[in-house]
Every structure is written in C-alpha cells, then in structure tokens.
Design an enzyme around this catalytic site. Structure first.
Site, mmCIF file in Angstrom:
data_model
loop_
_atom_site.group_PDB
_atom_site.id
_atom_site.type_symbol
_atom_site.label_atom_id
_atom_site.label_comp_id
_atom_site.label_asym_id
_atom_site.label_seq_id
_atom_site.Cartn_x
_atom_site.Cartn_y
_atom_site.Cartn_z
ATOM 1 N N TYR A 59 49.510 58.971 24.980
ATOM 2 C CA TYR A 59 49.646 57.682 24.703
ATOM 3 C C TYR A 59 49.404 57.354 23.154
ATOM 4 C CZ TYR A 59 48.674 57.085 29.587
ATOM 5 O OH TYR A 59 48.761 57.016 30.871
ATOM 6 N N PRO A 223 50.043 48.425 38.558
ATOM 7 C CA PRO A 223 49.975 47.530 39.466
ATOM 8 C C PRO A 223 50.594 46.288 39.294
ATOM 9 C CG PRO A 223 47.849 48.044 38.832
ATOM 10 C CD PRO A 223 48.539 48.818 37.937
ATOM 11 N N LEU A 224 50.261 45.790 37.896
ATOM 12 C CA LEU A 224 50.847 44.273 37.421
ATOM 13 C C LEU A 224 52.245 44.615 36.944
ATOM 14 C CD1 LEU A 224 47.686 43.017 35.869
ATOM 15 C CD2 LEU A 224 48.676 42.465 38.209
ATOM 16 N N GLU A 225 53.040 45.747 37.124
ATOM 17 C CA GLU A 225 54.271 45.908 36.424
ATOM 18 C C GLU A 225 54.256 45.480 35.240
ATOM 19 O OE1 GLU A 225 56.757 47.131 37.831
ATOM 20 O OE2 GLU A 225 56.154 47.638 39.940
ATOM 21 N N GLY A 295 45.689 48.053 32.763
ATOM 22 C CA GLY A 295 45.518 47.936 31.335
ATOM 23 C C GLY A 295 44.632 46.924 30.812
#
Length: 330
Positions: A59, A223-225, A295
């Site tokens: 990252y 999970p929130l694309e 995130g």
C-alpha cells in the site's frame, strides 16, 4: 461493536476491521492524505470498538505501514490486532513475477523464504512493533513461472516466523479453493481475505463453504466496491486511480448499481441507516464467521461503519437485497 474469534486462535476481533489501503495514499487514491487526519483516524478506531487494523507493504510502498506505525506511538499496542502482508515487493534485487508498475517502479510477486524474511523485518521496523498478529500472503505465487514457490515452502517460513513469535497467526489473500486446501495441509490457516460485496458474490460457490467447515475466518475486502456502495457518489461521478478499470465503475454498470441503491431507500428508512450501512450489514448477515474490512480516512467514517455491525436486517430484507443485486448483475 460485536466481536468474533479469529479463526481457531482464540483472538477476539471486531466484526468490522479498518482497512488502510486508502490511508496509505499514493496514485491509487489520487494522492496522499494529511498525516494528522489519518493518524487520528487510526487512533479513533479502538475507541469505537474497532480493534482490527489491516495494512500491507504494497500500500503505497510501505507508507500505509509507516502511518500505522506513527499512530501506534500514541496507542496501546495490545488493544489492536494488526494484519500485514507479504508476497508483493519492489525490491529490485529479489525480483519475482511481474506485478504492477506504480510511479515507474516495478512491483513483484515473491513468496520465497529469503524475501518473506526480509519483508517481515522491514514491516516490523515500519510499524514500530516486534510482532504482527496476522501475517498474510498478499498475492499467490504463479504456477509454472521461474519464481514459483509451492505453498508448502511458503508455509515452512510462515510457521518458522510463528514459532519465533514474530507473527501470531497465518492468513492468505486472493486465493482459490485449491490453494486454501493446500495451505491447510501444511499448518493452521486462520483467515482468508477475499473480495466480497453484494455485487461480487463469487466466493459463495466454494470458498465460503470450505472456510466455514475448517473454522477459517473470511475477511471481506472492498465490500463497498471502492466507495460506490457508499451511496454518496453523484450520478455523474468520474472514477479515479484504481477505480477506473473496475467493473462497477464502467458507465452502464455504475448507473445500474445506483438504480439498485435507489431501491434500498425504503430499507434505509426502516432501519434508520445509510446505504453504506446496508451494504456492509448485508455481508455480516451472511454468517458469523465473516469479518468486514472497510477503508476509512476520517474518524467520522469509522463511526458510520460501526453502525453496520449493529444492524439486524430481517431475513426477508436480506433476500430482497440479494434478488436486486442478482438482477443488477445480469
């Protein structure tokens, strides 16, 4: 915040973890964040019940780990469960299979023993700690390449690090069912990190049943694309960085997803929650062995995500949301 056990370790983790890919900044996220803001975000997490924090060297070239290390200077290390990863390196001497090139720097996939041992030493230094709770292979070795390392050999070095107390548990990300079965032959695998959202349900076929049967925690990432399922993006939103090539940020797909979320609005009123809460709550409703990685770059976002773990979505509504997603994904 509801908690759960991490695999077979007995370690208690919050059902929602803080993912720090975006906190690390860099070109994938359109630039870096103000340091104090993201450090404060991490420090806020345990205060609202989020004790699980995920990072990785990949990252933004270790920047995410460095930021987490800075945050840990003002925290109780024992209050947080840290995941970091190995297998993606920019070490030009180690080499490996070609991965991404970022800002002109070549990244490699490398899971050989020498590289993994160097990576854990570098990660511990950046984090400013003498152990990580979970050490996870970030991407898997490519079979048939000159740099291929069998999972047996990777597990040998991970088990060695575990025996030395440098890591407490072993995880694997971006694995298929056959790879999970191979990990299980050579030691204890406690967590599998996989992409899972209401719009991307591919792991339901074989990975979820295997992990449930073997006592492995599944940690759903994206999970929130990448923010699309937050419900906050305007219809004319233009994707940036890592969003650009993604399936659900292609124009027609993005509009279809927004149509789906419009149909969730009565549920938002029913449960007094946001679109994002529903998207996250739907994942958690699939089973108590599931963990969510979301995130956040501000303390307010963490507090908002915590509400998702408190949702008790009725079975009929869970089924209704699945039906809408299946129609959207035709």
């Amino acid at each position: 915040m509801k908690t759960m056990k991490l695999g077979k370790t007995g370690i208690d983790i919050s059902r929602i973890g803080l993912g720090t890919w975006s906190i690390g900044g860099g070109s994938a996220w359109g630039g870096d964040h103000e340091l104090k803001t993201v450090v404060d975000t991490i420090r806020e997490a345990p205060k609202v019940g989020v004790n699980l924090i995920d990072t990785a060297p990949g990252y933004n070239f270790g920047n995410s780990e460095k930021i987490l290390g800075k945050a840990l200077e003002g925290m109780n290390r024992e209050e947080v469960v840290i995941i970091t990863k190995c297998g993606v390196t920019w070490d030009q001497e180690m080499k490996g299979d070609l991965f991404n090139k970022v800002n002109g720097i070549q990244l490699y996939k490398n899971l050989n023993s020498k590289s993994v041992k160097k990576e854990i030493a570098d990660s511990l230094e950046r984090l400013g700690t003498d152990y990580v709770d979970v050490y996870m292979t970030h991407w898997q070795a490519i079979e048939g390449s000159e740099y291929y390392v069998p999972i047996e050999k990777t597990m040998d070095v991970l088990n060695e690090l575990k025996a030395q107390g440098k890591i407490r548990a072993i995880g694997a990300a971006n694995v298929n069912i056959r790879q999970i079965e191979e990990y299980l032959k050579w030691g204890q695998l406690d967590i599998v990190q996989a992409k899972y959202s209401i719009l991307d349900r591919g792991i339901e076929t074989d990975i979820i049943p295997c992990c449930r049967e073997n006592g492995i925690t599944i940690q759903a990432y994206s999970p929130l694309e990448m923010g699309l399922l937050s419900g906050t993006m305007p219809r004319d939103y233009k994707p940036v960085g890592a969003q650009i090539p993604k399936k659900w940020f292609q124009p027609d797909n993005m509009q279809a997803a927004m149509d789906m979320m419009d149909q969730w609005k009565p549920l938002c009123e029913k449960y007094h929650c946001t679109i994002a809460n529903l998207a996250l709550g739907w994942i958690l409703a699939q089973g108590d062995f599931l963990n969510l990685l979301s995130g956040s770059t501000t303390a307010e976002q963490i507090k908002e995500n915590v509400k998702s773990a408190e949702l008790e979505i009725e079975a009929d509504d869970v089924a209704f949301m699945r039906e809408l997603a299946e129609k959207t994904d035709k």
